[in-house]
Design a protein around this motif. Sequence first.
Motif, short mmCIF file in Angstrom:
data_model
loop_
_atom_site.label_atom_id
_atom_site.label_comp_id
_atom_site.label_asym_id
_atom_site.label_seq_id
_atom_site.Cartn_x
_atom_site.Cartn_y
_atom_site.Cartn_z
N ARG A 169 104.33 -6.67 -1.70
CA ARG A 169 104.48 -6.70 -0.23
C ARG A 169 105.61 -5.79 0.22
O ARG A 169 105.47 -5.04 1.19
CB ARG A 169 104.75 -8.14 0.23
N GLU A 170 106.74 -5.84 -0.48
CA GLU A 170 107.86 -4.97 -0.11
C GLU A 170 107.50 -3.51 -0.33
O GLU A 170 107.91 -2.64 0.44
CB GLU A 170 109.11 -5.34 -0.91
N ALA A 171 106.73 -3.23 -1.37
CA ALA A 171 106.30 -1.85 -1.63
C ALA A 171 105.51 -1.30 -0.46
O ALA A 171 105.64 -0.13 -0.10
CB ALA A 171 105.48 -1.80 -2.91
N LEU B 21 104.82 2.74 0.37
CA LEU B 21 104.22 3.51 -0.71
C LEU B 21 102.80 3.94 -0.35
O LEU B 21 102.09 3.24 0.37
CB LEU B 21 104.18 2.69 -2.00
N SER B 22 102.41 5.07 -0.89
CA SER B 22 101.04 5.53 -0.70
C SER B 22 100.10 4.63 -1.49
O SER B 22 100.54 3.86 -2.35
CB SER B 22 100.90 6.97 -1.19
N LEU B 23 98.82 4.74 -1.21
CA LEU B 23 97.83 3.92 -1.91
C LEU B 23 97.91 4.17 -3.42
O LEU B 23 97.89 3.21 -4.21
CB LEU B 23 96.42 4.25 -1.40
N ILE B 24 98.01 5.42 -3.81
CA ILE B 24 98.08 5.76 -5.22
C ILE B 24 99.31 5.11 -5.87
O ILE B 24 99.23 4.53 -6.96
CB ILE B 24 98.12 7.29 -5.44
N ASP B 25 100.45 5.19 -5.19
CA ASP B 25 101.68 4.63 -5.75
C ASP B 25 101.64 3.11 -5.78
O ASP B 25 102.21 2.48 -6.69
CB ASP B 25 102.90 5.11 -4.95
N GLN C 24 101.47 -3.21 4.72
CA GLN C 24 101.84 -1.92 5.26
C GLN C 24 101.21 -1.72 6.64
O GLN C 24 101.87 -1.30 7.58
CB GLN C 24 101.39 -0.81 4.31
N PHE C 25 99.94 -2.07 6.77
CA PHE C 25 99.27 -1.92 8.05
C PHE C 25 99.71 -3.00 9.05
O PHE C 25 99.73 -2.75 10.25
CB PHE C 25 97.75 -1.96 7.87
N LYS C 26 100.07 -4.17 8.51
CA LYS C 26 100.55 -5.25 9.37
C LYS C 26 101.90 -4.89 10.00
O LYS C 26 102.22 -5.33 11.10
CB LYS C 26 100.65 -6.53 8.57
N GLY C 27 102.67 -4.08 9.26
CA GLY C 27 103.96 -3.64 9.76
C GLY C 27 105.06 -4.64 9.52
O GLY C 27 106.08 -4.59 10.14
#
Length: 331
Positions: free
Chosen positions: A268-270, A276-280, A328-331
């Motif tokens: 979640r923190e990532a 982080l990008s999807l790949i990461d 990430q999308f939730k912000g």
Amino acid sequence: MEKVSVIIPIYNVEKQLDECIKSIIRQTHTDIELLLIDDGSKDHSAEICDHYASEDARIIVYHIPNAGVANARNLGLSVATGEYIVFADSDDIYMDEFIEKSLVAIKHADYVSWAFETFNSKKMLGKIDYLSDFDDTISIEDYLQRMIQYQAGAYWGANWGKFYKKSIIDNNNIRFESNVLFAEDFRFNLEYLKYVKNISVMHEKGYLYRVDTEGSLSKKRRNLKQYWNEYYELYSRYIQLYSVHKMDDICREGLNSFLIGAYISVIREAGASNKLSLIDLIKLSFMIEKKSNVKTVAKNIKETNGKNAFFAKLIRLNIGWIIGLFYQFKG
């Protein structure tokens, strides 16, 4: 009278420090030493400490270069001369009878844990007592079962609001770890609890925990690999403690849940903080799964285990990284 050492690490809290110190000075049990560890403050905290020390012989101030709260607390432990130890955060407040009542309670136990109330600059926010349905003295087995049920949190992990026997700390060389990113206080408690048989639980609030101090919550991005490694090591500490008290099998589901929760926290923190990008995200999740037994644990999580059961299923399907993407999308 029995002497109690109160240890307060201090760093840039000039606005709240006065109130904290006064709450110790006015304790109804007067045989105390108040150890103020000024950890390289850049505001007027150092001057405030010196002022109080000049007025009360029970107060001793140490000015040291900034090295973090763990180092400051360890200094306090090394110079403390009391039979019992109390810690405080420098922006919080103790109730007047905390020490007096703790001294009575610890006659029947090895550790005293108090209910506390959170507050901010506007109002009180509510009392927290996860053991309200228990008697005043409980066994370590009952305590551990409830702790794993509620997982980590200030009630269990914080050093404030607790009353320790210095003999247990010294005889077992228990100290704070200064090289960790988080939960140095919880690690200390996990180690201390290995040597505890009974715990006195105080259901009235003994401590006021401030939640709106400027700068009190760090927003710095953490090294995610180190963050996971430390979380996994904390999980190992959990297992050690429960094994010592022969509770590891009884509490296996809770211990498994802790590890799944650790995985979720890091992923979640990532996504939310480190972006982080999807790949990461995928690389991070695979790294965690490769270097730990999280996938094995995920297979053993019961379907009745709420959200953890859902997250465990994602891990089993090799798509745990979706958690990071969601936040990430939730912000």
